[in-house]
Motif scaffolding. Structure first.
Motif, PDB file in Angstrom:
ATOM      1  N   ALA A   1       0.924   9.316  14.817  1.00  0.00           N
ATOM      2  CA  ALA A   1       1.785  10.087  14.056  1.00  0.00           C
ATOM      3  C   ALA A   1       2.095   9.359  12.712  1.00  0.00           C
ATOM      4  N   ASP A   2       1.863  10.343  11.819  1.00  0.00           N
ATOM      5  CA  ASP A   2       2.306  10.543  10.181  1.00  0.00           C
ATOM      6  C   ASP A   2       3.672  10.226  10.032  1.00  0.00           C
ATOM      7  N   CYS A   3       4.646   9.602   9.847  1.00  0.00           N
ATOM      8  CA  CYS A   3       6.012   9.494  10.173  1.00  0.00           C
ATOM      9  C   CYS A   3       6.218   9.365   8.086  1.00  0.00           C
ATOM     10  N   ILE A   4       5.379   9.170   7.250  1.00  0.00           N
ATOM     11  CA  ILE A   4       5.763   9.234   6.443  1.00  0.00           C
ATOM     12  C   ILE A   4       6.378   9.915   5.137  1.00  0.00           C
ATOM     13  N   ALA A   5       6.725  10.717   5.517  1.00  0.00           N
ATOM     14  CA  ALA A   5       7.375  12.822   4.896  1.00  0.00           C
ATOM     15  C   ALA A   5       9.124  11.448   5.354  1.00  0.00           C
ATOM     16  N   SER A   6       8.518  11.868   7.457  1.00  0.00           N
ATOM     17  CA  SER A   6      10.446  11.849   8.062  1.00  0.00           C
ATOM     18  C   SER A   6      10.364  10.796   8.554  1.00  0.00           C
TER      19      SER A   6
ATOM     20  N   ALA B   1      -1.350  12.783  14.638  1.00  0.00           N
ATOM     21  CA  ALA B   1      -0.392  14.565  14.122  1.00  0.00           C
ATOM     22  C   ALA B   1      -0.235  13.932  13.194  1.00  0.00           C
ATOM     23  N   VAL B   2       0.654  14.620  12.427  1.00  0.00           N
ATOM     24  CA  VAL B   2       1.568  14.820  11.350  1.00  0.00           C
ATOM     25  C   VAL B   2       2.929  14.863  11.944  1.00  0.00           C
ATOM     26  N   HIS B   3       4.080  14.430  11.632  1.00  0.00           N
ATOM     27  CA  HIS B   3       5.168  14.920  12.163  1.00  0.00           C
ATOM     28  C   HIS B   3       5.468  16.349  10.615  1.00  0.00           C
ATOM     29  N   VAL B   4       6.172  15.014   9.719  1.00  0.00           N
ATOM     30  CA  VAL B   4       6.139  15.992   9.406  1.00  0.00           C
ATOM     31  C   VAL B   4       5.305  16.739   7.661  1.00  0.00           C
ATOM     32  N   ASP B   5       4.443  17.586   8.135  1.00  0.00           N
ATOM     33  CA  ASP B   5       3.349  17.428   6.781  1.00  0.00           C
ATOM     34  C   ASP B   5       4.230  18.461   5.278  1.00  0.00           C
ATOM     35  N   THR B   6       4.050  17.384   4.508  1.00  0.00           N
ATOM     36  CA  THR B   6       4.956  17.161   3.646  1.00  0.00           C
ATOM     37  C   THR B   6       4.415  18.321   2.654  1.00  0.00           C
ATOM     38  N   ALA B   7       2.810  18.749   2.429  1.00  0.00           N
ATOM     39  CA  ALA B   7       2.578  20.414   2.189  1.00  0.00           C
ATOM     40  C   ALA B   7       3.744  21.211   1.936  1.00  0.00           C
TER      41      ALA B   7
ATOM     42  N   ALA C   1       1.105  -1.633   0.038  1.00  0.00           N
ATOM     43  CA  ALA C   1       0.075  -0.094   0.151  1.00  0.00           C
ATOM     44  C   ALA C   1       0.820   1.161  -0.156  1.00  0.00           C
ATOM     45  N   ASN C   2       0.401   1.938  -0.190  1.00  0.00           N
ATOM     46  CA  ASN C   2       1.046   3.743  -0.199  1.00  0.00           C
ATOM     47  C   ASN C   2       0.619   4.220   0.893  1.00  0.00           C
ATOM     48  N   GLY C   3       1.038   5.235   1.599  1.00  0.00           N
ATOM     49  CA  GLY C   3       0.756   6.303   2.754  1.00  0.00           C
ATOM     50  C   GLY C   3      -0.991   6.164   2.440  1.00  0.00           C
ATOM     51  N   HIS C   4      -1.698   6.626   2.067  1.00  0.00           N
ATOM     52  CA  HIS C   4      -3.699   6.539   1.960  1.00  0.00           C
ATOM     53  C   HIS C   4      -3.490   4.941   2.426  1.00  0.00           C
ATOM     54  N   GLY C   5      -2.735   4.081   2.359  1.00  0.00           N
ATOM     55  CA  GLY C   5      -3.159   2.798   2.743  1.00  0.00           C
ATOM     56  C   GLY C   5      -3.124   2.612   3.946  1.00  0.00           C
ATOM     57  N   VAL C   6      -2.163   2.549   4.815  1.00  0.00           N
ATOM     58  CA  VAL C   6      -1.330   2.734   5.998  1.00  0.00           C
ATOM     59  C   VAL C   6      -2.266   3.790   6.985  1.00  0.00           C
ATOM     60  N   TRP C   7      -2.833   5.378   6.296  1.00  0.00           N
ATOM     61  CA  TRP C   7      -3.472   5.739   6.462  1.00  0.00           C
ATOM     62  C   TRP C   7      -4.509   5.157   7.704  1.00  0.00           C
ATOM     63  N   GLU C   8      -5.599   4.282   6.801  1.00  0.00           N
ATOM     64  CA  GLU C   8      -6.524   3.351   6.653  1.00  0.00           C
ATOM     65  C   GLU C   8      -6.523   2.306   7.318  1.00  0.00           C
TER      66      GLU C   8
ATOM     67  N   CYS D   1       7.403   3.200   1.905  1.00  0.00           N
ATOM     68  CA  CYS D   1       8.958   2.796   1.687  1.00  0.00           C
ATOM     69  C   CYS D   1       8.847   4.026   0.726  1.00  0.00           C
ATOM     70  N   GLN D   2       8.586   5.132   0.413  1.00  0.00           N
ATOM     71  CA  GLN D   2       8.838   5.613  -0.267  1.00  0.00           C
ATOM     72  C   GLN D   2       9.632   7.121  -0.206  1.00  0.00           C
ATOM     73  N   LYS D   3       9.593   7.320   0.752  1.00  0.00           N
ATOM     74  CA  LYS D   3      10.515   8.853   0.585  1.00  0.00           C
ATOM     75  C   LYS D   3      12.172   8.559   1.895  1.00  0.00           C
ATOM     76  N   GLY D   4      12.356   8.321   3.105  1.00  0.00           N
ATOM     77  CA  GLY D   4      13.250   8.048   3.485  1.00  0.00           C
ATOM     78  C   GLY D   4      13.829   6.542   3.156  1.00  0.00           C
TER      79      GLY D   4
ATOM     80  N   ALA E   1      -1.881  19.753   4.231  1.00  0.00           N
ATOM     81  CA  ALA E   1      -2.976  19.506   3.490  1.00  0.00           C
ATOM     82  C   ALA E   1      -3.068  17.767   4.645  1.00  0.00           C
ATOM     83  N   PHE E   2      -2.072  17.314   4.445  1.00  0.00           N
ATOM     84  CA  PHE E   2      -1.703  15.975   5.154  1.00  0.00           C
ATOM     85  C   PHE E   2      -2.722  15.615   5.862  1.00  0.00           C
ATOM     86  N   GLY E   3      -2.134  16.252   7.827  1.00  0.00           N
ATOM     87  CA  GLY E   3      -3.346  16.466   7.867  1.00  0.00           C
ATOM     88  C   GLY E   3      -4.395  16.283   7.896  1.00  0.00           C
TER      89      GLY E   3
HETATM   90  C1  LIG Z   1       3.459  11.727   1.231  1.00  0.00           C
HETATM   91  C2  LIG Z   1       2.967  11.410   2.807  1.00  0.00           C
HETATM   92  C3  LIG Z   1       1.006  11.017   2.820  1.00  0.00           C
HETATM   93  C4  LIG Z   1       0.922  10.007   1.486  1.00  0.00           C
HETATM   94  O1  LIG Z   1       1.702   9.286   0.948  1.00  0.00           O
HETATM   95  P1  LIG Z   1       0.771   8.398  -0.418  1.00  0.00           P
HETATM   96  O2  LIG Z   1       1.950   6.888  -0.300  1.00  0.00           O
HETATM   97  O3  LIG Z   1       1.421   9.321  -1.552  1.00  0.00           O
HETATM   98  O4  LIG Z   1       0.113   8.008  -0.322  1.00  0.00           O
HETATM   99  C5  LIG Z   1       0.584  11.293   3.996  1.00  0.00           C
HETATM  100  N1  LIG Z   1       1.766  12.048   4.870  1.00  0.00           N
HETATM  101  C6  LIG Z   1       2.480  11.914   4.378  1.00  0.00           C
HETATM  102  C7  LIG Z   1       2.913  12.945   5.677  1.00  0.00           C
HETATM  103  C8  LIG Z   1       2.980  11.617   3.228  1.00  0.00           C
HETATM  104  O5  LIG Z   1       4.692  13.318   3.546  1.00  0.00           O
END
Ligand SMILES: *Cc1c(COP(=O)(O)O)cnc(C)c1O
Length: 398
Positions: free
Chosen positions: A171-176, A140-146, A64-71, A196-199, A91-93
């Motif tokens: 916590a959303d650490c997808i970007a961080s 809570a989003v750690h780093v808001d990527t927007a 899954a991407n980040g949206h998948g693990v949010w869910e 997996c696609q960021k750090g 925007a990510f929060g």
């Molecule tokens: C990239 C990102 C997402 C979304 O991830 P996708 O893989 O695009 O679904 C969510 N939250 C943060 C903080 C992100 O950086």
């Protein structure tokens, strides 16, 4: 004339640059999924993911991407009709809150704008106004990527503890993750999501939910938990390798991820964090110098609230989009689009972002900054002198 031939640099905040070692690891014939190297690799990957997250808890992996693990995070802990408190600094929060709403969870959003971190007094107020403990979780989003705002997640833990509030801290650490310093257990986080696609420098396609025992207890009563998203079988994998992914494993991603985790271990997580800090400081120095001669400025004025993984820039005019286009077409470097910077939530031509997460070094950053300076001249964005000098000073001091 185009000068874009040569290796293209995708300098966006995910997907990030993929190391050759990751690509090489993935370039192989279909591996045996029944026995041998691939299934044997999984426990080590789990252990190393937990080390990067600095947690003694569990991790469930998903295709899954980040949206998948949010869910997934929400589905394993909440029931339809539950309330959650969402702390938004971009925007990510808001996106995570929207995902919760669509699952039938009532998300109350505290919106702290787009240029800085949250106000802890308002968080404390919201928790104090909930004596019946209606909020089941705080998102809570750690780093808001927007916005490139970096929040201190431990402040939310402190607010929850001070209020004696039992809500789970998610916590959303997808970007961080593996970019900005973050320690899940030390921060008192119950559930953390990453991709997996960021750090982690691996092609998009895998997501992770880290969770502790307290969060797992919430799973007992969560009526949103469904067969596919259920985190328990994925952790225990009692039925074998097949269960880690509730079906066929992302075979090649696992080889790529293995290589990426090896690179992180070899460099050392502390050194990875320090590298991101120094490279980010060079980028900020350049934009601060350029900003003295025009409208362009960093989106986050407060240094301590800036992410070391992504930088959002206010171009001062829609020429931000022209700059991005110029850089892609003429210089071979692609910057991120401005995202969710106004109420429309759409792409904003007056903003652009630099991703500097994962497999990034000094010459890539200096190359991107030098190209940006050329682009500022080409498209006519006013800027002060000395941006590259300022960045070079920071790099030289490393
Ligand atoms: C990239 C990102 C997402 C979304 O991830 P996708 O893989 O695009 O679904 C969510 N939250 C943060 C903080 C992100 O950086």
């Amino acid at each position: 004339m185009s000068l874009s031939q040569g290796r293209h640099y995708l300098a966006i905040p995910g997907p990030s640059v993929m190391p050759d070692a990751v690509l090489r690891a993935m370039h192989r014939a279909a591996p045996n999924i029944y026995t041998g190297e691939l299934p044997d690799m999984m426990p080590g990957i789990v252990a190393d993911l937990k080390a990067v997250a600095r947690t003694a808890g569990n991790v469930a992996a998903y295709i899954a991407n980040g949206h998948g693990v949010w869910e997934a995070a929400l589905a394993n802990t909440l029931s339809r009709g539950d309330r959650v408190l969402v702390l938004a600094t971009g925007a990510f929060g808001l996106g995570w809150a929207g995902m919760a709403e669509r699952l039938g969870v009532r998300a109350e959003v505290l919106d702290f704008g787009r240029r800085g971190t949250w106000d802890t007094a308002r968080i404390a107020e919201a928790l104090a106004a909930d004596p019946g403990h209606g909020f089941k979780a705080v998102l809570a989003v750690h780093v808001d990527t927007a916005t490139s705002v970096r929040n201190r997640i431990e402040e939310v833990r402190a607010a929850l503890d001070a209020a004696g509030h039992p809500a789970l801290l998610m916590a959303d650490c997808i970007a961080s993750l593996a970019c900005d310093r973050f320690e899940m257990d030390a921060a008192g986080v119950d559930v953390m999501v990453a991709g997996c696609q960021k750090g982690l420098m691996t092609p998009p396609g895998m997501g992770f939910v880290f969770f502790n025992a307290r969060a797992d207890r919430a799973r007992d009563s969560a009526d949103l938990a469904s067969a596919y998203w259920d985190w328990r079988p994925r952790v225990e994998a009692a039925g074998g390798f097949y269960e880690y992914f509730c079906g066929t494993a992302p075979t090649h991603h696992l080889y790529g991820l293995r290589a990426a985790l090896d690179m992180i271990a070899e460099e050392g997580l502390e050194a990875v964090w320090r590298r991101h800090e120094r490279l980010a400081a060079a980028i900020w120095a350049a934009f601060e110098a350029w900003g003295k001669g025009g409208e362009m400025e960093l989106n986050v004025p407060e240094r301590a609230q800036r992410s070391c993984a992504v930088t959002t820039v206010r171009a001062g005019s829609p020429k931000g989009a022209d700059l991005r286009a110029w850089l892609t077409e003429k210089a071979g470097v692609t910057l991120g689009i401005g995202l969710g910077m106004d109420a429309s939530g759409r792409e904003s031509p007056s903003f652009f972002r630099l991703g500097h997460m994962g497999h990034v070094n000094a010459q890539m950053v200096m190359g991107a900054l030098g190209s940006i300076e050329a682009g500022l001249k080409a498209v006519g964005i006013a800027h002060g002198p000395g941006g590259l000098d300022a960045a070079a000073e920071v790099i030289a001091g490393a």
